[in-house]
Scaffold this active site. Structure first.
Site, PDB file in Angstrom:
ATOM      1  CD  GLU A   1      -7.157   6.620   5.797  1.00 15.25           C
ATOM      2  OE1 GLU A   1      -5.935   7.156   6.115  1.00 15.25           O
ATOM      3  OE2 GLU A   1      -7.574   6.747   4.540  1.00 15.25           O
TER       4      GLU A   1
ATOM      5  CG  HIS B   1      -2.085   0.862   1.228  1.00 10.88           C
ATOM      6  ND1 HIS B   1      -3.178   0.762   0.996  1.00 10.88           N
ATOM      7  CD2 HIS B   1      -1.838   2.296   1.405  1.00 10.88           C
ATOM      8  CE1 HIS B   1      -3.967   1.760   0.938  1.00 10.88           C
ATOM      9  NE2 HIS B   1      -3.355   2.866   1.462  1.00 10.88           N
TER      10      HIS B   1
END
Length: 329
Positions: A195, A12
């Site tokens: 998130e 990521h």
């Protein structure tokens, strides 16, 4: 213990977000562009919160205007990765920034990035693959154009499809056409979720898009039934602890939920997200987790194996990386 020299896999990483500030400043100076307002007094990136971070990110990206710029960027980013012991990396790249979603221009940008990746692999020993990402807050229609660019260039280098940007913009199902297009082209599927929005958004993403991986996903910890579901499904979380802490989602390394997720059987990996923005590196992530959670080498070996199993590259590349992970005599 210092883990800098240990081989690491990262799943990521945003390519533009990994641009060293000095590289962006130098490029801006070459082009006589004044973007001094995005830097602090020590030369790092300056932002107030996540949404201001997105604006600073796009301002930094604005000086990247040609395939050659992206070739140089890719080399600069991979040099930083290699210095932390990264041997395999998957990076998010968006045709939104690379040619304005025009397929001809996109191919030129992609060729330059791939050329730099091959050079870095030969010289630095780090292998790069690309995950193509629409920007969520640019909307579903532009995401369709990005998906077509991704599908048309899917192959050994372009191996995945995801989505980034403002998580609060739109719903996962709004982007279903783009993800179906990418899936039909054989691309691995990941999506940012959990998130800035909570467990329900992770559930919605799983139901609508059926990704094998979730970018971040850490707020699943707020719903233990969801944590158990992630473990049962085998969904891999691309966790970026330093990013979450820098942006204020969690106050410190000891209170970050990656350890709880790991202990409950969720497949977790560790990445840096946008490392210079968050003052981190892969080596620092590993060192801080070792200190905060008392993780030993065995845990980090598990993280690497999880990342390799979840990687979107082909079998031959996986076999090559697996050899590099074998204990040295």
């Amino acid at each position: 213990m210092s883990l800098t020299s240990q081989p690491k896999l990262e799943l990521h990483l945003h390519l533009e977000g990994a641009a060293p500030p000095a590289f962006i400043r130098g490029l801006a100076a070459e082009k006589h562009e004044d973007i001094s307002g995005i830097f602090n007094e020590t030369g790092g990136y300056a932002y107030r919160d996540f949404w201001h971070f997105l604006k600073v990110y796009e301002a930094a990206t604005s000086v990247l205007t040609s395939p050659e710029d992206y070739r140089r960027l890719t080399l600069a980013v991979l040099e930083e990765s290699a210095a932390s012991g990264v041997i395999y990396s998957e990076t998010f790249i968006s045709p939104d920034f690379c040619g304005g979603r025009d397929l001809v221009a996109w191919r030129e940008y992609l060729a330059a990035i791939e050329e730099a990746a091959a050079e870095a692999e030969a010289k630095m020993g780090v292998t790069l693959r690309a995950i193509i990402t629409p920007i969520r807050h640019f909307g579903p229609d532009k995401a369709r154009e990005v998906a077509i660019c991704a599908a048309e260039t899917a192959g050994r280098f372009v191996t995945g499809f995801g989505i980034g940007g403002d998580e609060k913009s739109g719903e996962p199902a709004d982007f279903l056409w783009a993800f179906d297009c990418a899936r039909e082209a054989g691309l691995g599927i990941t999506a940012h979720a959990g998130e800035w929005r909570g467990p329900d958004h992770i559930r919605d993403t799983l139901r609508a898009l059926n990704p094998s991986r979730i970018g971040h996903g850490v707020r699943a910890i707020e719903d233990l039934a969801l944590v158990d579901e992630l473990a049962e499904r085998g969904t891999v979380l691309e966790v970026c602890p330093g990013s979450n802490i820098a942006l204020g989602i969690y106050p410190d390394w000891r209170k970050h939920p990656i350890g709880q997720l790991y202990d409950r059987g969720v497949k977790v990996t560790v990445s840096t997200d946008d490392p210079p923005f968050f003052h981190t590196t892969m080596a620092r992530e590993w060192d801080r987790l070792a200190d905060a959670l008392d993780w030993d080498q065995g845990v980090f070996d598990t993280l690497n194996r999880t990342a390799l199993d979840a990687a979107f590259c082909d079998a031959d590349t996986k076999a090559k990386i697996a050899k590099q992970l074998e204990p040295r005599a």
